[in-house]
Design an enzyme around this catalytic site. Structure first.
Site, PDB file in Angstrom:
ATOM      1  N   ASP A  72       0.819  -1.197  -0.139  1.00  0.00           N
ATOM      2  CA  ASP A  72       0.014   0.022  -0.050  1.00  0.00           C
ATOM      3  C   ASP A  72       0.771   1.302   0.019  1.00  0.00           C
ATOM      4  OD1 ASP A  72       0.904  -0.104   2.463  1.00  0.00           O
ATOM      5  OD2 ASP A  72      -0.973   0.152   3.585  1.00  0.00           O
ATOM      6  N   SER A  73       2.201   1.097  -0.106  1.00  0.00           N
ATOM      7  CA  SER A  73       3.096   2.221  -0.070  1.00  0.00           C
ATOM      8  C   SER A  73       2.986   2.582  -1.552  1.00  0.00           C
ATOM      9  CB  SER A  73       4.661   1.819  -0.191  1.00  0.00           C
ATOM     10  OG  SER A  73       4.745   0.632  -0.755  1.00  0.00           O
TER      11      SER A  73
ATOM     12  N   ASP B 122      -1.302  -6.528  -0.243  1.00  0.00           N
ATOM     13  CA  ASP B 122      -1.247  -5.615   0.982  1.00  0.00           C
ATOM     14  C   ASP B 122      -2.582  -5.158   1.505  1.00  0.00           C
ATOM     15  OD1 ASP B 122       0.224  -4.865   3.175  1.00  0.00           O
ATOM     16  OD2 ASP B 122       0.987  -3.092   2.080  1.00  0.00           O
TER      17      ASP B 122
ATOM     18  N   GLU C 229      -1.302  -5.366   8.892  1.00  0.00           N
ATOM     19  CA  GLU C 229      -0.622  -4.637   9.986  1.00  0.00           C
ATOM     20  C   GLU C 229      -1.144  -4.867  11.195  1.00  0.00           C
ATOM     21  OE1 GLU C 229       0.039  -0.509   8.889  1.00  0.00           O
ATOM     22  OE2 GLU C 229       1.200  -0.811   6.867  1.00  0.00           O
TER      23      GLU C 229
ATOM     24  N   GLU D 220       9.110  -4.116  10.695  1.00  0.00           N
ATOM     25  CA  GLU D 220       9.484  -2.807  10.093  1.00  0.00           C
ATOM     26  C   GLU D 220      10.166  -2.009  11.250  1.00  0.00           C
ATOM     27  OE1 GLU D 220       6.852  -0.919   7.369  1.00  0.00           O
ATOM     28  OE2 GLU D 220       8.064   0.935   7.459  1.00  0.00           O
TER      29      GLU D 220
HETATM   30  O1  KIV Z   1       3.444  -1.264   1.842  1.00  0.00           O
HETATM   31  C1  KIV Z   1       4.624  -1.504   1.878  1.00  0.00           C
HETATM   32  O2  KIV Z   1       5.301  -1.226   0.808  1.00  0.00           O
HETATM   33  C2  KIV Z   1       5.101  -2.048   2.770  1.00  0.00           C
HETATM   34  C3  KIV Z   1       6.718  -2.098   3.335  1.00  0.00           C
HETATM   35  C4  KIV Z   1       6.821  -1.659   4.497  1.00  0.00           C
HETATM   36  C5  KIV Z   1       7.481  -3.238   2.930  1.00  0.00           C
HETATM   37  O3  KIV Z   1       4.292  -2.855   3.911  1.00  0.00           O
END
Ligand code: KIV
Length: 275
Positions: A46-47, A85, A117, A184
């Site tokens: 989700d980055s 994600d 998360e 992380e």
């Molecule tokens: O969304 C993302 O790119 C992540 C990174 C911290 C690996 O979760």
């Protein structure tokens, strides 16, 4: 042809002391090149909210955005283990919507697992999705979706109390059925304790050496310009290459040097005379 890894391969790599290497990918071309390079896994993180859409964080990212990008990555990298994600809001509103969204990732985007998360607070959700027959990767420590609650994008686990809470989170993730864990932004000592406490693979980003590393692709490429976290190693300066290419193209067109003879289609012999 490259063989797609399974959870058992990933577990064996961990047990054999072989580090797994993965990164984020959000588009077709990047994923294709990553598979060709032999990346063990790809995360459609989700980055993408920051790396692709220019948001200041991951919170605005929607389930639909994640699905579109994951579909493209899956098409490009059919032989790579792909992680979908779960974006903010896709697993906080209740167990059944969390399971529905995890199912969407599998049915519409063909992922091999989903990642979400949180630790103890999402233990029930991890259990429900795992009980549904889907693989879940946990994510503890710095959790960008709750960066507000964590006081910004800051390293976590730097005091004894906070380190203990993260270790408890990691245990809760494992006990709920997760097959792997991402840690992380925590000191390497904390990551080591987590690795020692859990039998599953523990991967890191900004968390020191463990069973493998993930990086954001635009960070390692030197493409993302807004900021570079301390834990990033840049392996290239692709932004500079973009600048050079764009400037050269603009220059060529303005000077009339592009398109040249080699870039145009000529009419079949003699046909031009009849015009
Ligand atoms: O969304 C993302 O790119 C992540 C990174 C911290 C690996 O979760």
């Amino acid at each position: 042809m490259k063989k797609k890894l399974t959870r058992f391969d990933l577990q064996k790599m961990k047990d054999d002391g072989q580090r797994a290497v993965w990164m984020t990918a959000y588009d077709y071309v990047t994923a294709q090149l990553a598979e060709e390079a032999g990346m063990d896994m790809l995360l459609v993180g989700d980055s993408l909210g920051m790396a692709v859409y220019g948001y200041s964080g991951t919170v605005p990212v929607t389930m639909d955005q994640c699905i579109y990008h994951t579909e493209a990555v899956r098409r490009a990298a059919p032989n790579t283990f792909i992680i979908g994600d779960m974006p903010f809001g896709s697993y906080q509103a209740g167990m059944s919507s969390a399971c529905e969204n995890a199912i969407r990732f599998h049915k519409e985007a063909g992922v091999d697992c989903i990642k979400l998360e949180g630790g103890t607070r999402v233990a029930d959700v991890i259990k429900a999705i795992s009980d549904g027959g889907m693989l879940v990767m946990g994510h503890v420590g710095l959790t960008p979706q709750s960066s507000g609650a964590q006081g910004g994008f800051r390293a976590q686990g730097r005091t004894v109390d906070s380190a203990k809470a993260i270790i408890e989170d990691a245990k809760a993730v494992y006990e709920s059925g997760a097959f792997a864990l991402l840690v992380e932004g925590v000191p390497p000592e904390v990551t080591r304790l987590i690795c020692d406490a859990l039998p599953i693979p523990v991967y890191g980003i900004g968390a020191g050496d463990c069973h493998g590393q993930v990086m954001i692709c635009s960070d390692i490429l030197g493409l993302f310009q807004a900021f570079t976290p301390k834990f990033v190693k840049r392996y290239g300066n692709v932004a500079e290459e973009y600048r050079k290419v764009f400037a050269a193209y603009i220059d060529d067109v303005r000077k009339g040097e592009f398109p040249g003879e080699e870039h145009v289609y000529r009419m079949i012999d003699g046909e031009a005379d009849k015009l």
